[in-house]
Design a protein around this motif. Structure first.
Motif, mmCIF file in Angstrom:
data_model
loop_
_atom_site.group_PDB
_atom_site.id
_atom_site.type_symbol
_atom_site.label_atom_id
_atom_site.label_comp_id
_atom_site.label_asym_id
_atom_site.label_seq_id
_atom_site.Cartn_x
_atom_site.Cartn_y
_atom_site.Cartn_z
ATOM 1 N N ALA A 1 -5.920 82.769 -26.874
ATOM 2 C CA ALA A 1 -5.518 82.429 -25.505
ATOM 3 C C ALA A 1 -6.382 83.161 -24.484
ATOM 4 O O ALA A 1 -6.791 82.584 -23.466
ATOM 5 C CB ALA A 1 -4.047 82.760 -25.298
ATOM 6 N N ARG A 2 -6.687 84.427 -24.738
ATOM 7 C CA ARG A 2 -7.549 85.197 -23.833
ATOM 8 C C ARG A 2 -8.922 84.542 -23.736
ATOM 9 O O ARG A 2 -9.493 84.414 -22.644
ATOM 10 C CB ARG A 2 -7.675 86.637 -24.348
ATOM 11 N N PHE A 3 -9.444 84.110 -24.886
ATOM 12 C CA PHE A 3 -10.725 83.418 -24.895
ATOM 13 C C PHE A 3 -10.659 82.116 -24.094
ATOM 14 O O PHE A 3 -11.598 81.765 -23.377
ATOM 15 C CB PHE A 3 -11.142 83.140 -26.339
ATOM 16 N N GLN A 4 -9.547 81.385 -24.195
ATOM 17 C CA GLN A 4 -9.411 80.145 -23.435
ATOM 18 C C GLN A 4 -9.369 80.405 -21.929
ATOM 19 O O GLN A 4 -9.683 79.526 -21.129
ATOM 20 C CB GLN A 4 -8.152 79.390 -23.870
ATOM 21 N N LEU A 5 -9.017 81.613 -21.536
ATOM 22 C CA LEU A 5 -8.995 81.967 -20.118
ATOM 23 C C LEU A 5 -10.351 82.448 -19.616
ATOM 24 O O LEU A 5 -10.727 82.161 -18.472
ATOM 25 C CB LEU A 5 -7.937 83.049 -19.862
ATOM 26 N N ASP A 6 -11.093 83.196 -20.449
ATOM 27 C CA ASP A 6 -12.353 83.780 -19.945
ATOM 28 C C ASP A 6 -13.601 83.365 -20.723
ATOM 29 O O ASP A 6 -14.731 83.657 -20.295
ATOM 30 C CB ASP A 6 -12.255 85.305 -19.885
ATOM 31 N N GLY A 7 -13.445 82.729 -21.883
ATOM 32 C CA GLY A 7 -14.589 82.256 -22.654
ATOM 33 C C GLY A 7 -15.320 83.325 -23.440
ATOM 34 O O GLY A 7 -16.362 83.053 -24.024
ATOM 35 N N LYS A 8 -14.750 84.545 -23.503
ATOM 36 C CA LYS A 8 -15.455 85.657 -24.144
ATOM 37 C C LYS A 8 -14.936 85.934 -25.544
ATOM 38 O O LYS A 8 -13.762 85.726 -25.847
ATOM 39 C CB LYS A 8 -15.322 86.918 -23.286
ATOM 40 N N ASP A 9 -15.851 86.426 -26.418
ATOM 41 C CA ASP A 9 -15.447 86.798 -27.768
ATOM 42 C C ASP A 9 -14.902 88.222 -27.782
ATOM 43 O O ASP A 9 -14.750 88.854 -26.717
ATOM 44 C CB ASP A 9 -16.599 86.615 -28.759
ATOM 45 N N ALA A 10 -14.626 88.752 -28.964
ATOM 46 C CA ALA A 10 -13.984 90.065 -29.072
ATOM 47 C C ALA A 10 -14.863 91.189 -28.546
ATOM 48 O O ALA A 10 -14.351 92.242 -28.131
ATOM 49 C CB ALA A 10 -13.620 90.328 -30.534
ATOM 50 N N PRO B 1 -15.672 85.355 -34.452
ATOM 51 C CA PRO B 1 -16.074 85.981 -33.189
ATOM 52 C C PRO B 1 -14.907 86.490 -32.348
ATOM 53 O O PRO B 1 -15.057 87.465 -31.603
ATOM 54 C CB PRO B 1 -16.811 84.853 -32.456
ATOM 55 N N LEU B 2 -13.748 85.855 -32.463
ATOM 56 C CA LEU B 2 -12.590 86.277 -31.675
ATOM 57 C C LEU B 2 -11.775 87.349 -32.370
ATOM 58 O O LEU B 2 -10.797 87.847 -31.807
ATOM 59 C CB LEU B 2 -11.701 85.069 -31.365
ATOM 60 N N GLY B 3 -12.159 87.722 -33.583
ATOM 61 C CA GLY B 3 -11.424 88.749 -34.313
ATOM 62 C C GLY B 3 -10.068 88.278 -34.803
ATOM 63 O O GLY B 3 -9.148 89.081 -34.978
ATOM 64 N N MET B 4 -9.944 86.970 -35.071
ATOM 65 C CA MET B 4 -8.679 86.405 -35.548
ATOM 66 C C MET B 4 -8.631 86.527 -37.074
ATOM 67 O O MET B 4 -8.688 85.557 -37.820
ATOM 68 C CB MET B 4 -8.546 84.957 -35.088
ATOM 69 N N ASN B 5 -8.476 87.773 -37.528
ATOM 70 C CA ASN B 5 -8.622 88.072 -38.949
ATOM 71 C C ASN B 5 -7.430 87.628 -39.794
ATOM 72 O O ASN B 5 -7.523 87.584 -41.026
ATOM 73 C CB ASN B 5 -8.851 89.578 -39.134
ATOM 74 N N SER B 6 -6.317 87.315 -39.142
ATOM 75 C CA SER B 6 -5.128 86.884 -39.885
ATOM 76 C C SER B 6 -4.927 85.378 -39.808
ATOM 77 O O SER B 6 -3.851 84.874 -40.157
ATOM 78 C CB SER B 6 -3.880 87.596 -39.347
ATOM 79 N N SER B 7 -5.928 84.663 -39.344
ATOM 80 C CA SER B 7 -5.841 83.210 -39.181
ATOM 81 C C SER B 7 -6.772 82.520 -40.164
ATOM 82 O O SER B 7 -7.904 82.968 -40.377
ATOM 83 C CB SER B 7 -6.212 82.801 -37.752
ATOM 84 N N GLY C 1 -16.826 90.883 -25.920
ATOM 85 C CA GLY C 1 -17.067 90.684 -24.497
ATOM 86 C C GLY C 1 -18.218 89.739 -24.195
ATOM 87 O O GLY C 1 -18.523 89.473 -23.031
ATOM 88 N N LYS C 2 -18.839 89.198 -25.241
ATOM 89 C CA LYS C 2 -19.938 88.249 -25.060
ATOM 90 C C LYS C 2 -19.383 86.879 -24.682
ATOM 91 O O LYS C 2 -18.357 86.445 -25.193
ATOM 92 C CB LYS C 2 -20.746 88.147 -26.347
ATOM 93 N N GLN C 3 -20.078 86.179 -23.771
ATOM 94 C CA GLN C 3 -19.644 84.850 -23.354
ATOM 95 C C GLN C 3 -19.886 83.860 -24.488
ATOM 96 O O GLN C 3 -21.021 83.519 -24.810
ATOM 97 C CB GLN C 3 -20.391 84.408 -22.092
ATOM 98 N N LEU C 4 -18.814 83.386 -25.095
ATOM 99 C CA LEU C 4 -18.895 82.474 -26.220
ATOM 100 C C LEU C 4 -18.915 81.020 -25.766
ATOM 101 O O LEU C 4 -19.549 80.167 -26.389
ATOM 102 C CB LEU C 4 -17.707 82.712 -27.163
ATOM 103 N N LEU C 5 -18.218 80.735 -24.659
ATOM 104 C CA LEU C 5 -18.175 79.396 -24.079
ATOM 105 C C LEU C 5 -18.134 79.547 -22.571
ATOM 106 O O LEU C 5 -17.435 80.423 -22.040
ATOM 107 C CB LEU C 5 -16.936 78.642 -24.571
ATOM 108 N N SER C 6 -18.874 78.713 -21.862
ATOM 109 C CA SER C 6 -18.976 78.866 -20.413
ATOM 110 C C SER C 6 -17.679 78.494 -19.717
ATOM 111 O O SER C 6 -16.864 77.704 -20.226
ATOM 112 C CB SER C 6 -20.107 77.999 -19.864
ATOM 113 N N LYS C 7 -17.485 79.030 -18.529
ATOM 114 C CA LYS C 7 -16.317 78.687 -17.722
ATOM 115 C C LYS C 7 -16.340 77.203 -17.372
ATOM 116 O O LYS C 7 -15.290 76.543 -17.310
ATOM 117 C CB LYS C 7 -16.315 79.528 -16.445
#
Length: 503
Positions: free
Chosen positions: A286-295, A223-229, A297-303
């Motif tokens: 890291a961006r997801f850990q700040l805003d909770g959104k996936d690649a 969901p975060l687009g971490m294709n190299s991980s 823009g959908k909310q993947l985890l609440s604030k």
């Protein structure tokens, strides 16, 4: 004890924490004028120029750095991926991120909690009735959340002992739990604990009904687009764009003399430290850990869930705190979760300051990487947020404070010793994983709080504290997140039998 813990947890969002890397803000206003993209690039480039000189000074072959500040991101690579080649490190070079992987596990646990399939306050035996550790009190009391708070008290590296191939590796690790030694009474003392995270790995895997690698890939990496991980247990590393491990150089020596090496991860480590990633991908995380959104823009985890995971919950070492796996520091009223990673030859670090919409990630392929990432991260924090590190202070060498520290203290793969030499105290460190390439003995003094503080060399500013063992004797030293036990024999004698490093 229960009342004390309840009071601590009530302070989640407002407590002022005294920490090894506590920060003193030069400018604490949340609404400070944001940097433009160009100003941010100039600030980033200035720190990168300093970092380039730093890795030359420390004889480190290279590293990669990334920063988020507001809507902007910045990244760079320095040096080479492997001594003896000219392949440059870039933001897309793969590094082992080690224990930063633990934050992926705790994040997945929070996601399962929001989905209603995992109760973080449930006892482990209520989820897995067959599970046992050697201490019946710990067995009966341990909750899922306790596995992430590092206060279980049992031996901390059981999770790196091999189990037979086939079936669920994490389940087999859990079945071996009855052999785990209870070092401290449950919930009495904080010590960093890979064993607890390995247990949590199976609990989360059980709740999700799939291997932990699959769950983290499906719920976070994809969901975060971490294709190299990815999780990798390969016997050999990738042929290109991979940061090989390198031993440290202390004193004289040339980078060109370093012998690159590679130690494969094992499946037993899994979510304790087996992820491979890049700065480019880690900035997405890291961006997801700040805003909770996936690649998308959908909310993947609440604030709310992120705030819970990042908040100071349990008192750790030298006045520090932890959240849900995260180490949490107070920057003069601004909380900052972070986590480091350590695997032979590599070090990693991710730090967030949500209140400043800021994050920094540093990946280093050297056994001196922790020294480097602390300096680089502090410099980036100061450049972008105006928050400056406040170093711990020595008040001298007081015999009544330091004499009880004198002796040899044994760890899992690293031992330490404090020697008295006249009116001076000297810190000696040996690691079984760096083949004798350890820092030279360094002078030790003490702080006003009663900690020892190393006053010179690569460990300068590091703190240690003396703890009572269960019998009440001062036989334990807590240093660099681990507990070392007063022991017999020389500081350079190790027993690695049965571990992943037993070769």
């Amino acid at each position: 004890m229960k009342q004390i813990e309840q009071k601590k947890r009530k302070l989640l969002l407002g407590v002022v924490i005294s920490s090894l890397f506590a920060m003193q803000p030069a400018c604490a206003e949340k609404n400070q004028q944001p940097m433009t993209k160009e100003e941010g690039q100039a600030a980033f480039d200035a720190v990168i120029a300093e970092t380039n000189e730093l890795i030359k000074e420390m004889r480190i072959p290279g590293l990669a750095v990334g920063v988020i500040h507001g809507a902007n991101t910045y990244s760079a690579g320095l040096g080479v991926t492997k001594v003896g080649t000219d392949e440059a490190v870039t933001p897309d070079t793969q590094f082992q991120i080690g224990s930063v992987t633990k934050t992926f596990l705790s994040t997945l646990a929070m996601k399962q909690s929001e989905q209603g399939i995992l109760d973080l306050n449930a006892r482990v035996v209520d989820i897995l009735p067959w599970w046992r550790v050697s201490d019946p009190v710990a067995t009966s009391k341990a909750r899922v959340v306790d596995l992430f708070h590092h206060r279980a008290g049992w031996y901390g590296d059981h999770g790196f002992l091999r189990v037979p191939e086939g079936g669920s590796i994490s389940e087999k690790v859990m079945l071996q739990a009855s052999y785990v030694e209870q070092i401290y009474p449950f919930d009495q003392t904080w010590m960093y604990n890979n064993t607890s995270i390995t247990f949590a790995t199976h609990v989360v895997s059980h709740a999700g009904g799939k291997p932990i690698e699959t769950l983290i890939e499906e719920n976070l990496l994809t969901p975060l687009g971490m294709n190299s991980s990815s999780f990798n247990y390969d016997a050999t590393p990738p042929a290109k764009d991979y940061a090989w491990g390198h031993p440290p150089i202390y004193g004289e020596g040339s980078i060109n003399d370093l012998k690159p090496y590679y130690i494969p991860l094992i499946r037993e480590s899994a979510a304790s430290g087996a992820l491979r990633s890049t700065v480019t991908d880690m900035l997405k995380y890291a961006r997801f850990q700040l805003d909770g959104k996936d690649a998308s823009g959908k909310q993947l985890l609440s604030k709310k869930a992120l705030d819970y995971a990042h908040a100071p919950a349990v008192e750790a070492e030298t006045g520090d705190f932890t959240g849900l796996t995260w180490f949490v520091h107070d920057y003069g009223g601004v909380t900052s979760p972070s986590h480091g990673g350590n695997w032979p030859g590599t070090r990693s670090f991710l730090q967030l300051i949500p209140d400043r919409d800021f994050a920094v990630v540093v990946l280093v392929h050297s056994d001196r990487g922790a020294e480097a990432y602390k300096k680089v991260a502090n410099a980036m924090v100061k450049a972008f947020t105006k928050i400056e590190a406040k170093s711990p202070v020595s008040v001298g060498a007081t015999p009544s404070v330091l004499d009880p520290f004198v002796g040899v203290f044994k760890g899992n793969s690293q031992n330490i010793e404090i020697r008295k030499d006249g009116d001076k105290y000297v810190f000696v460190q040996f690691s079984a994983l760096t083949k004798g390439a350890d820092p030279a003995p360094a002078n030790v003094e003490n702080t006003a709080e009663g900690y020892f503080i190393i006053t010179e060399g690569p460990n300068k500013g590091a703190l240690g504290e003396l703890l009572k063992d269960p019998s009440g004797e001062l036989n334990y030293v807590r240093f660099n997140h681990r507990i070392f036990i007063r022991g017999e024999g020389a500081v350079d004698e190790f027993d690695l039998s049965g571990s992943v490093f037993d070769k």
